[in-house]
Design a protein around this motif. Structure first.
Motif, PDB file in Angstrom:
ATOM      1  N   ALA A   1       0.757  -0.976  -0.131  1.00  0.00           N
ATOM      2  CA  ALA A   1      -0.025  -0.027   0.004  1.00  0.00           C
ATOM      3  C   ALA A   1       0.880   1.238  -0.081  1.00  0.00           C
ATOM      4  N   LYS A   2       2.090   1.255   0.615  1.00  0.00           N
ATOM      5  CA  LYS A   2       2.820   2.285   0.761  1.00  0.00           C
ATOM      6  C   LYS A   2       3.376   2.763  -0.767  1.00  0.00           C
ATOM      7  N   TYR A   3       3.192   1.939  -1.555  1.00  0.00           N
ATOM      8  CA  TYR A   3       3.841   2.250  -2.959  1.00  0.00           C
ATOM      9  C   TYR A   3       2.877   3.243  -3.654  1.00  0.00           C
ATOM     10  N   TYR A   4       1.489   3.522  -3.262  1.00  0.00           N
ATOM     11  CA  TYR A   4       0.817   4.404  -4.075  1.00  0.00           C
ATOM     12  C   TYR A   4       0.949   5.736  -3.408  1.00  0.00           C
ATOM     13  N   LYS A   5       1.345   6.038  -2.103  1.00  0.00           N
ATOM     14  CA  LYS A   5       1.553   7.502  -1.742  1.00  0.00           C
ATOM     15  C   LYS A   5       2.624   8.346  -2.346  1.00  0.00           C
ATOM     16  N   PRO A   6       3.774   7.705  -2.533  1.00  0.00           N
ATOM     17  CA  PRO A   6       4.684   8.745  -3.222  1.00  0.00           C
ATOM     18  C   PRO A   6       4.364   8.830  -4.735  1.00  0.00           C
ATOM     19  N   LEU A   7       3.811   7.749  -5.230  1.00  0.00           N
ATOM     20  CA  LEU A   7       3.479   7.702  -6.553  1.00  0.00           C
ATOM     21  C   LEU A   7       2.334   8.700  -7.065  1.00  0.00           C
ATOM     22  N   LEU A   8       1.336   9.066  -6.017  1.00  0.00           N
ATOM     23  CA  LEU A   8       0.345   9.831  -6.261  1.00  0.00           C
ATOM     24  C   LEU A   8       0.542  11.338  -5.783  1.00  0.00           C
ATOM     25  N   ARG A   9       1.400  11.325  -4.899  1.00  0.00           N
ATOM     26  CA  ARG A   9       1.777  12.772  -4.468  1.00  0.00           C
ATOM     27  C   ARG A   9       2.559  13.261  -5.575  1.00  0.00           C
ATOM     28  N   GLU A  10       3.467  12.612  -5.981  1.00  0.00           N
ATOM     29  CA  GLU A  10       4.350  13.152  -7.199  1.00  0.00           C
ATOM     30  C   GLU A  10       3.406  13.563  -8.437  1.00  0.00           C
ATOM     31  N   PHE A  11       2.535  12.613  -8.780  1.00  0.00           N
ATOM     32  CA  PHE A  11       1.639  13.094  -9.839  1.00  0.00           C
ATOM     33  C   PHE A  11       1.050  14.226  -9.508  1.00  0.00           C
TER      34      PHE A  11
ATOM     35  N   ARG B   1       2.024  16.664  -7.561  1.00  0.00           N
ATOM     36  CA  ARG B   1       2.864  17.800  -7.456  1.00  0.00           C
ATOM     37  C   ARG B   1       3.327  18.356  -8.706  1.00  0.00           C
ATOM     38  N   LYS B   2       3.605  17.326  -9.709  1.00  0.00           N
ATOM     39  CA  LYS B   2       4.111  17.742 -11.022  1.00  0.00           C
ATOM     40  C   LYS B   2       2.934  17.815 -11.984  1.00  0.00           C
ATOM     41  N   ASP B   3       2.103  17.208 -12.179  1.00  0.00           N
ATOM     42  CA  ASP B   3       0.918  17.013 -13.343  1.00  0.00           C
ATOM     43  C   ASP B   3      -0.462  17.571 -13.186  1.00  0.00           C
ATOM     44  N   PHE B   4      -0.765  17.515 -11.844  1.00  0.00           N
ATOM     45  CA  PHE B   4      -1.997  17.766 -11.636  1.00  0.00           C
ATOM     46  C   PHE B   4      -2.213  18.746 -10.489  1.00  0.00           C
ATOM     47  N   THR B   5      -1.576  20.072 -11.075  1.00  0.00           N
ATOM     48  CA  THR B   5      -1.545  21.275  -9.975  1.00  0.00           C
ATOM     49  C   THR B   5      -2.380  22.098  -9.913  1.00  0.00           C
ATOM     50  N   ARG B   6      -3.766  22.121 -10.489  1.00  0.00           N
ATOM     51  CA  ARG B   6      -4.821  23.097 -10.422  1.00  0.00           C
ATOM     52  C   ARG B   6      -5.556  22.948  -9.155  1.00  0.00           C
ATOM     53  N   LEU B   7      -5.359  21.938  -8.156  1.00  0.00           N
ATOM     54  CA  LEU B   7      -6.197  21.674  -7.157  1.00  0.00           C
ATOM     55  C   LEU B   7      -5.891  22.669  -5.919  1.00  0.00           C
ATOM     56  N   ARG B   8      -6.675  22.962  -5.111  1.00  0.00           N
ATOM     57  CA  ARG B   8      -6.538  23.775  -4.069  1.00  0.00           C
ATOM     58  C   ARG B   8      -7.312  23.108  -2.824  1.00  0.00           C
ATOM     59  N   PRO B   9      -6.740  22.667  -1.798  1.00  0.00           N
ATOM     60  CA  PRO B   9      -7.517  22.035  -0.644  1.00  0.00           C
ATOM     61  C   PRO B   9      -8.573  22.673  -0.227  1.00  0.00           C
ATOM     62  N   GLY B  10      -9.752  21.912  -0.223  1.00  0.00           N
ATOM     63  CA  GLY B  10     -11.017  22.607   0.445  1.00  0.00           C
ATOM     64  C   GLY B  10     -11.303  22.432   1.875  1.00  0.00           C
ATOM     65  N   HIS B  11     -12.144  23.035   2.216  1.00  0.00           N
ATOM     66  CA  HIS B  11     -12.428  22.894   3.672  1.00  0.00           C
ATOM     67  C   HIS B  11     -13.774  22.088   3.935  1.00  0.00           C
ATOM     68  N   GLY B  12     -14.195  21.737   4.933  1.00  0.00           N
ATOM     69  CA  GLY B  12     -15.517  21.019   5.290  1.00  0.00           C
ATOM     70  C   GLY B  12     -15.314  19.599   4.912  1.00  0.00           C
TER      71      GLY B  12
ATOM     72  N   LEU C   1      -5.565   8.138   1.132  1.00  0.00           N
ATOM     73  CA  LEU C   1      -6.015   9.387   1.885  1.00  0.00           C
ATOM     74  C   LEU C   1      -4.729  10.324   1.985  1.00  0.00           C
ATOM     75  N   ASP C   2      -3.609   9.988   2.484  1.00  0.00           N
ATOM     76  CA  ASP C   2      -2.385  10.800   2.701  1.00  0.00           C
ATOM     77  C   ASP C   2      -1.944  11.204   1.285  1.00  0.00           C
ATOM     78  N   SER C   3      -2.082  10.606   0.092  1.00  0.00           N
ATOM     79  CA  SER C   3      -1.476  11.065  -1.023  1.00  0.00           C
ATOM     80  C   SER C   3      -2.430  12.222  -1.553  1.00  0.00           C
ATOM     81  N   VAL C   4      -3.882  12.405  -1.148  1.00  0.00           N
ATOM     82  CA  VAL C   4      -4.489  13.698  -1.868  1.00  0.00           C
ATOM     83  C   VAL C   4      -4.595  14.591  -0.644  1.00  0.00           C
ATOM     84  N   SER C   5      -4.352  14.497   0.683  1.00  0.00           N
ATOM     85  CA  SER C   5      -4.306  15.512   1.561  1.00  0.00           C
ATOM     86  C   SER C   5      -3.229  16.586   1.003  1.00  0.00           C
ATOM     87  N   GLY C   6      -3.857  17.878   1.179  1.00  0.00           N
ATOM     88  CA  GLY C   6      -3.066  18.903   0.626  1.00  0.00           C
ATOM     89  C   GLY C   6      -3.659  19.218  -0.861  1.00  0.00           C
TER      90      GLY C   6
END
Length: 118
Positions: A31-41, A43-54, A81-86
């Protein structure tokens, strides 16, 4: 409607309803494989998101072919969940509804949908 942003094994998009959908092709029991893979994605490729509240609802599906893999779904959920936090939300404590399942699919991989709750 193929508006997916793609990089390697990862694809993501924002739906017309404003939900974030993420696909990661291929499956590993680590499972730990997905966290750095998605975080890097994100960070580099999908930068238009801003964290929401609620509060947020998250649906995670692990699709496999053949015999079910030996993987703890709770560990998979935590890594994803950790990979999409932030990105989708500020912190995973904002997840008010979480559904995690495994099922037979046509192709092995992970699907996740994150959407704000009203």
């Amino acid at each position: 409607m193929d508006n997916w942003i793609k990089s390697g094994k990862v694809r993501a998009r924002i739906t017309d309803e404003g939900a974030l959908e993420v696909r990661c092709f291929g499956l590993t029991t680590q499972a730990k494989y997905y966290k750095p893979l998605l975080r890097e994605f994100f960070r580099k490729d999908f930068t238009r998101l801003r964290p929401g509240h609620g509060d947020y609802a998250v649906h995670i599906v692990m699709e496999y072919t053949g015999d079910p893999p030996w993987m703890d779904l709770d560990n998979l959920a935590k890594a994803l969940l950790d990979s999409v936090s932030g990105n989708a939300f500020a912190d995973d404590h904002q997840v008010a509804r979480l559904l995690v399942e495994r099922r037979v699919g046509d192709r092995e991989g992970i699907y996740m949908r994150v959407e704000a709750m009203d």
